[in-house]
Design a protein around this motif. Structure first.
Motif, short mmCIF file in Angstrom:
data_model
loop_
_atom_site.label_atom_id
_atom_site.label_comp_id
_atom_site.label_asym_id
_atom_site.label_seq_id
_atom_site.Cartn_x
_atom_site.Cartn_y
_atom_site.Cartn_z
N SER A 131 1.10 -1.04 -0.15
CA SER A 131 -0.41 -0.32 -0.12
C SER A 131 0.55 1.44 0.27
O SER A 131 1.24 1.46 0.28
CB SER A 131 -0.96 0.03 1.73
N PHE A 132 0.46 2.24 -0.81
CA PHE A 132 1.29 3.78 -0.25
C PHE A 132 0.12 5.06 -0.48
O PHE A 132 -1.26 4.36 -0.83
CB PHE A 132 2.16 4.04 -1.38
N ASP A 133 0.07 6.20 0.09
CA ASP A 133 -0.96 7.35 0.10
C ASP A 133 0.02 7.69 -1.51
O ASP A 133 0.69 7.93 -1.08
CB ASP A 133 -0.89 8.08 1.17
N TYR A 134 -1.02 8.89 -2.22
CA TYR A 134 -0.74 9.21 -2.40
C TYR A 134 -1.53 11.02 -3.29
O TYR A 134 -2.75 10.85 -2.47
CB TYR A 134 -0.84 9.28 -4.38
N ASP A 135 -1.16 11.97 -3.48
CA ASP A 135 -1.74 13.29 -3.80
C ASP A 135 -1.04 14.08 -5.14
O ASP A 135 0.19 14.15 -4.52
CB ASP A 135 -2.47 13.88 -2.54
N VAL A 136 -2.57 14.17 -5.85
CA VAL A 136 -1.77 14.73 -6.70
C VAL A 136 -2.59 16.13 -7.22
O VAL A 136 -4.27 15.87 -7.35
CB VAL A 136 -1.90 13.27 -8.25
N VAL A 137 -1.92 17.06 -7.49
CA VAL A 137 -2.71 18.32 -7.66
C VAL A 137 -2.49 18.99 -9.04
O VAL A 137 -0.84 19.30 -9.76
CB VAL A 137 -2.35 19.21 -6.57
N GLY A 138 -3.49 19.11 -10.20
CA GLY A 138 -3.16 19.55 -11.34
C GLY A 138 -2.67 19.08 -13.08
O GLY A 138 -1.90 19.68 -13.29
N PHE A 139 -2.38 17.79 -12.41
CA PHE A 139 -1.42 17.46 -13.51
C PHE A 139 -2.83 17.21 -14.84
O PHE A 139 -3.81 17.15 -15.31
CB PHE A 139 -1.39 15.66 -13.54
N ASP A 140 -1.61 17.48 -16.10
CA ASP A 140 -2.56 18.30 -17.10
C ASP A 140 -1.62 16.54 -18.72
O ASP A 140 -0.95 16.54 -18.17
CB ASP A 140 -2.29 19.61 -17.76
N GLY A 141 -2.28 17.31 -19.87
CA GLY A 141 -1.48 16.66 -20.89
C GLY A 141 -0.12 16.54 -20.42
O GLY A 141 0.73 17.41 -20.98
N ILE A 165 -2.61 7.61 -12.40
CA ILE A 165 -3.28 8.80 -12.90
C ILE A 165 -3.11 9.21 -14.23
O ILE A 165 -1.79 9.07 -15.19
CB ILE A 165 -2.24 10.20 -11.99
N ASP A 166 -4.27 9.43 -15.32
CA ASP A 166 -4.13 10.15 -16.38
C ASP A 166 -4.49 11.51 -16.93
O ASP A 166 -5.60 12.02 -16.39
CB ASP A 166 -5.24 8.62 -17.35
N GLY A 167 -3.12 12.97 -16.89
CA GLY A 167 -3.57 13.49 -16.91
C GLY A 167 -4.13 13.66 -17.89
O GLY A 167 -3.90 15.38 -18.21
N GLY A 168 -4.22 13.20 -19.72
CA GLY A 168 -4.97 13.77 -20.50
C GLY A 168 -5.59 14.62 -20.52
O GLY A 168 -6.50 14.98 -21.91
N THR A 169 -6.90 14.19 -19.81
CA THR A 169 -8.05 15.07 -19.53
C THR A 169 -7.41 16.38 -19.55
O THR A 169 -8.79 16.99 -18.78
CB THR A 169 -9.28 14.14 -18.14
N GLY A 170 -6.95 16.85 -18.17
CA GLY A 170 -6.62 17.66 -18.13
C GLY A 170 -6.90 18.14 -16.85
O GLY A 170 -8.23 18.45 -15.99
N GLY A 171 -5.87 19.23 -15.42
CA GLY A 171 -6.46 19.85 -14.56
C GLY A 171 -6.78 18.81 -13.51
O GLY A 171 -7.91 18.61 -12.47
N VAL A 172 -6.28 17.80 -13.52
CA VAL A 172 -6.61 16.12 -13.09
C VAL A 172 -5.79 15.99 -11.50
O VAL A 172 -4.98 16.53 -10.96
CB VAL A 172 -6.08 15.10 -13.38
N SER A 173 -7.39 16.08 -10.60
CA SER A 173 -6.31 16.26 -9.28
C SER A 173 -7.06 14.87 -8.19
O SER A 173 -8.14 14.60 -8.21
CB SER A 173 -6.41 17.62 -8.45
N ASP A 174 -6.31 14.02 -7.40
CA ASP A 174 -6.66 13.26 -6.62
C ASP A 174 -6.25 12.74 -5.60
O ASP A 174 -4.84 12.93 -5.22
CB ASP A 174 -6.78 11.90 -8.09
N GLN A 175 -6.77 12.01 -4.80
CA GLN A 175 -5.56 11.66 -3.12
C GLN A 175 -6.55 10.70 -2.89
O GLN A 175 -7.84 10.64 -3.43
CB GLN A 175 -5.46 12.71 -2.90
N GLY A 176 -5.85 9.46 -2.66
CA GLY A 176 -6.15 8.80 -1.32
C GLY A 176 -4.68 7.62 -1.33
O GLY A 176 -4.01 7.49 -1.11
N THR A 177 -5.77 6.46 -0.79
CA THR A 177 -4.45 5.12 -1.00
C THR A 177 -4.38 3.86 -1.32
O THR A 177 -5.99 3.57 -1.58
CB THR A 177 -4.80 4.59 1.36
N GLU A 178 -3.76 3.95 -2.32
CA GLU A 178 -3.82 2.38 -3.35
C GLU A 178 -3.40 1.16 -2.54
O GLU A 178 -1.89 1.41 -1.87
CB GLU A 178 -2.20 2.32 -3.87
N ASN A 179 -4.05 -0.22 -1.91
CA ASN A 179 -4.06 -0.97 -1.76
C ASN A 179 -4.02 -2.18 -2.62
O ASN A 179 -5.20 -2.63 -3.50
CB ASN A 179 -4.79 -1.31 -0.31
#
Length: 753
Positions: A128-138, A159-173
């Motif tokens: 598992s790991f935690d992530y916080d991504v802000v504003g990923f774009d093309g 994270i797929d920044g191709g859709t523009g302005g992607v922000s997401d956070q959480g934990t992957e297990n």
């Protein structure tokens, strides 16, 4: 409709980072020194380049040696404040501008590897790991890959920044199958730009996790979709889709929003009876700005997936973009009167149903590309005038929040010819070594030559030169162009000429179009002070030049047609004669407005073969007419001579005067112009602009003659001698009214709407 995606490999459980009863920590990397600590390696060296970029371990507790590897830096110049996931604290892996403007990092992938970790004999394993991504774009993406016993299991896109302005956070297990002996995780990051960030923390391999095994072996991906999209509302409802793998008859669905259970409906597949399906969860509590968790539980299953939705997630997104530099004003002419202007607005993107409106002091015509149907283009607005006030609005489709509203007044002096003249332009450099650097590299030998025709030095600090694609050169602070001096900007190379030269410094080259283009010089306030345009004649392997130098009256001609100097170009030397020596050296040339006249004075210190001076006047600085001829006084070399001339009937307002010095053999040179404002007129016009009737105020004796002139001075017709003038039949544009009496001649300008 907006979507936010998280993909999965075998089992993705988005949880808050908690340790469950009975869980065993096999290895951990939280960059704070917790043990047992797993190894970390990277194929791109960590760096801290202050505001230009950061990739590495952010030191959040002022203790760079509290874990392995050593912290990279404190990240004071990076946007750490954008990271809000509560579990990412103290030290963590952080990235902001991985490309780092080419100084560090990479434009491609950076891979950080965690492990390998020995898990032999362990069961019910998770990585598992935690992530916080802000504003990923093309072009910005995050992947990970699990390696089991050294065998890659395939990349998963987090994270797929191709859709523009992607922000997401959480934990992957991620589930590790029983029987595995060793495990490692590769985190792959692609990111460029200082306006988006990503943080990662709490990489944990754990065993003895509850909820294993379960008939449902994988959950995810998840995506949020808007049920409604309302502008500036922030209370729209969304729904969540969650994929799952497998089936379990004992599983139930539980939904929480903000940690509290809420009522919901599942309009998708039933995980108790349908294998490998998709949940579609709707709830009245799924409102923009909330955080949710959807859990499949029961029997041996405990499979949560969580997410958060921004408060403006469902706000319609306008797909057009207009930068401030994409708004440009151009001039129809450069005169002392009210010149017509046009506006060009460049845009990127496309937005169906977009509408354009333009209103103001004059009727505006809209043409060019249509942002509703044409992706990436230019919108043209014509019919504007100096001094006019206008509104241009671009809206429609999802552009409904006033994104593109331009309210502006065109300065009355937006279009005024300065003493800095565009003297020569070479667009088609062919095989010409114009910059004299020993090579004929394409585009390096393109040039624009400017000439200070004034008798005084000129401060051009902050002035710019542009062509159709935009600015290619800007003069630095404190730049002074001496009197009667040329300055040449080349596309590149290493100019080796005797005059003042430089190369394009805003763009890598000038980029003039051989088939037609324009060159515009703007002062530090963005006002146009010199301009020229050309068509296909620019593609004839030679320059377009003024002859004599600085004389706009004759226009730009192909250099080989100049009889006294028929060469393909003459950067830094006289256009009309490379061996030309001025027969007269002028030390001063001034104009002074008097009560009813203008006094011109000039002084020479050297005259050779001088025949006469022709005094010329212009209302716009471009079209000059002869007023008188003043004979040379003679005296030979090194003798001071002073001349005067009085204009007894100057134009009301701006007057431009210049001297045409004529040699005994008929050759000539131009001096000036000098500008004089004459406020002697006793007449005014209103309203200005006018639609139907133009009123003339002032005392008419009954002997005056009223003549209507075009903006270039051409006589159009005469008006009856009365104060109310009918202008209804005139086309919109700029006109002159000449009032000629016994004691006074006035020329007044007005705009017909």
């Amino acid at each position: 409709m907006k979507h936010a995606y998280n993909l999965f490999l075998t089992l993705l459980l988005s949880l808050a980072p908690v340790f469950l009863f009975g869980q065993t920590t096999v290895a951990v990397m939280n960059f704070d020194g917790s043990t047992p600590e797993m190894g970390v390696s990277t194929d791109v060296p960590f760096f801290d380049n202050n505001s230009d970029g950061f990739f590495g371990i952010h030191d959040g507790n002022a203790n760079p040696n509290d874990g392995v590897p050593t912290d990279t830096g404190d990240g004071n110049a990076t946007d750490i404040g954008a990271i809000t996931l509560p579990s990412i604290i103290r030290d963590f892996l952080f990235v902001n501008d991985l490309d780092d403007e080419g100084d560090n990092g990479t434009t491609g992938e950076a891979t950080v590897t965690f492990g390998p970790v020995s898990v032999a004999g362990q069961t019910d394993l998770l990585f598992s790991f935690d992530y916080d991504v802000v504003g990923f774009d093309g072009g910005d993406d995050v992947f990970y890959q699990l390696n089991l016993d050294g065998v890659p299991q395939g990349r998963i896109q987090l994270i797929d920044g191709g859709t523009g302005g992607v922000s997401d956070q959480g934990t992957e297990n991620i589930v590790i199958p029983d029987g595995t002996n060793s495990v490692s995780l590769e985190l792959i990051i692609i990111q460029n730009g200082d306006s988006d960030q990503a943080a990662f923390d709490n990489f944990i391999v754990s065993a003895d996790n509850p909820g294993q095994p379960c008939g449902i072996t994988g959950i995810g991906p998840r995506s949020e979709e808007c049920v409604a999209s309302t502008a500036a509302d922030n209370t729209d409802e969304y729904q969540v889709r969650v994929g799952y793998t497998g089936v379990d008859a004992d599983v139930t669905i539980n939904v929480t929003v903000g940690g509290a259970s809420v009522a919901f409906t599942n309009n998708g597949d039933d995980p108790t009876s349908v294998a490998d399906g998709e949940l579609l969860i709707n709830s009245a509590s799924f409102i923009e700005g909330t955080t949710y968790e959807i859990t499949l539980r029961g029997g041996d299953c405990l499979l949560p997936v969580s997410g958060s939705v921004a408060s403006d997630f469902c706000t319609p997104s306008c797909d057009l973009s207009i930068a401030p530099e994409d708004f440009r004003i151009f001039c129809d002419a450069l005169t002392s009167g009210l010149d017509g202007v046009s506006v060009e607005i460049g845009y990127t993107g496309i937005e169906p149903s977009t509408m354009i409106t333009a209103t103001g002091s004059t009727t505006v015509t809209v043409s060019g590309d249509d942002p509703a149907t044409d992706e990436d283009g230019f919108i043209d607005f014509t019919g504007l005038v100096e001094g006019g006030t206008y509104n241009i609005t671009i809206r429609g489709g999802d552009c409904v929040n006033g994104e593109f509203v331009f309210d502006f007044t065109v300065p009355t002096d937006q279009c005024t010819q300065s003493d800095f003249i565009i003297n020569e332009v070479l667009a088609d450099d062919g095989a010409i070594d114009a910059n004299n650097d020993g090579s004929t590299t394409d585009s390096d030998d393109e040039f624009v030559e400017l000439f200070n025709i004034a008798e005084t030095d000129l401060d051009v600090s902050g002035w710019t030169i542009e062509q159709n694609s935009g600015i290619f050169y800007q003069f630095g602070a404190g730049t002074i162009i001496p009197r009667r001096t040329a300055f040449v900007v080349f596309g590149g190379g290493a100019p080796n000429l005797s005059c003042l030269t430089d190369i394009a410094n805003v763009t890598p080259f000038i980029g003039l179009n051989n088939g037609g283009d324009f060159v515009v010089v703007r002062d530090g306030d963005g006002k146009i002070v010199s301009q020229m345009s050309y068509g296909p004649e620019g593609g004839n392997d030679q320059s377009l030049s003024l002859a004599p130098d600085g004389d706009l009256a004759g226009g730009y001609v192909l250099h080989t047609t100049i009889a006294t100097n028929p060469v393909v170009q003459s950067a830094c030397i006289e256009n009309d004669d490379p061996n030309f020596t001025l027969p007269v050296e002028l030390t001063s040339f001034t104009g002074t407005a008097r009560e009813k006249s203008v006094l011109l004075e000039w002084t020479t210190v050297h005259e050779e073969n001088n025949d006469k001076f022709i005094v010329e006047r212009s209302a716009d600085g471009q079209s000059f007419r002869q007023l008188s001829s003043v004979p040379a006084r003679g005296g030979g070399r090194n003798a001071d001579r002073q001349y005067t001339f009085v204009d007894q009937a100057p134009l009301a307002g701006q007057n431009y005067y210049r001297l045409r010095q004529v040699d005994l053999d008929g050759s000539h040179a131009i001096y000036g112009p000098v500008s004089v404002v004459f406020e002697g007129s006793s007449f005014t016009l209103y309203p200005n602009p006018a639609r139907e009737t133009l009123r003339l105020t002032g005392s008419l004796s009954g002997e005056e003659r009223l003549t209507l002139l075009a903006a270039d001075g051409r006589q159009l017709r005469e008006f009856p001698l009365r104060p109310d003038l009918d202008v209804r039949d005139l086309k919109p544009g700029i006109y002159l009214l000449r009032i000629e009496g016994r004691q006074e001649v006035s020329v007044l300008r007005f705009v017909k709407q």
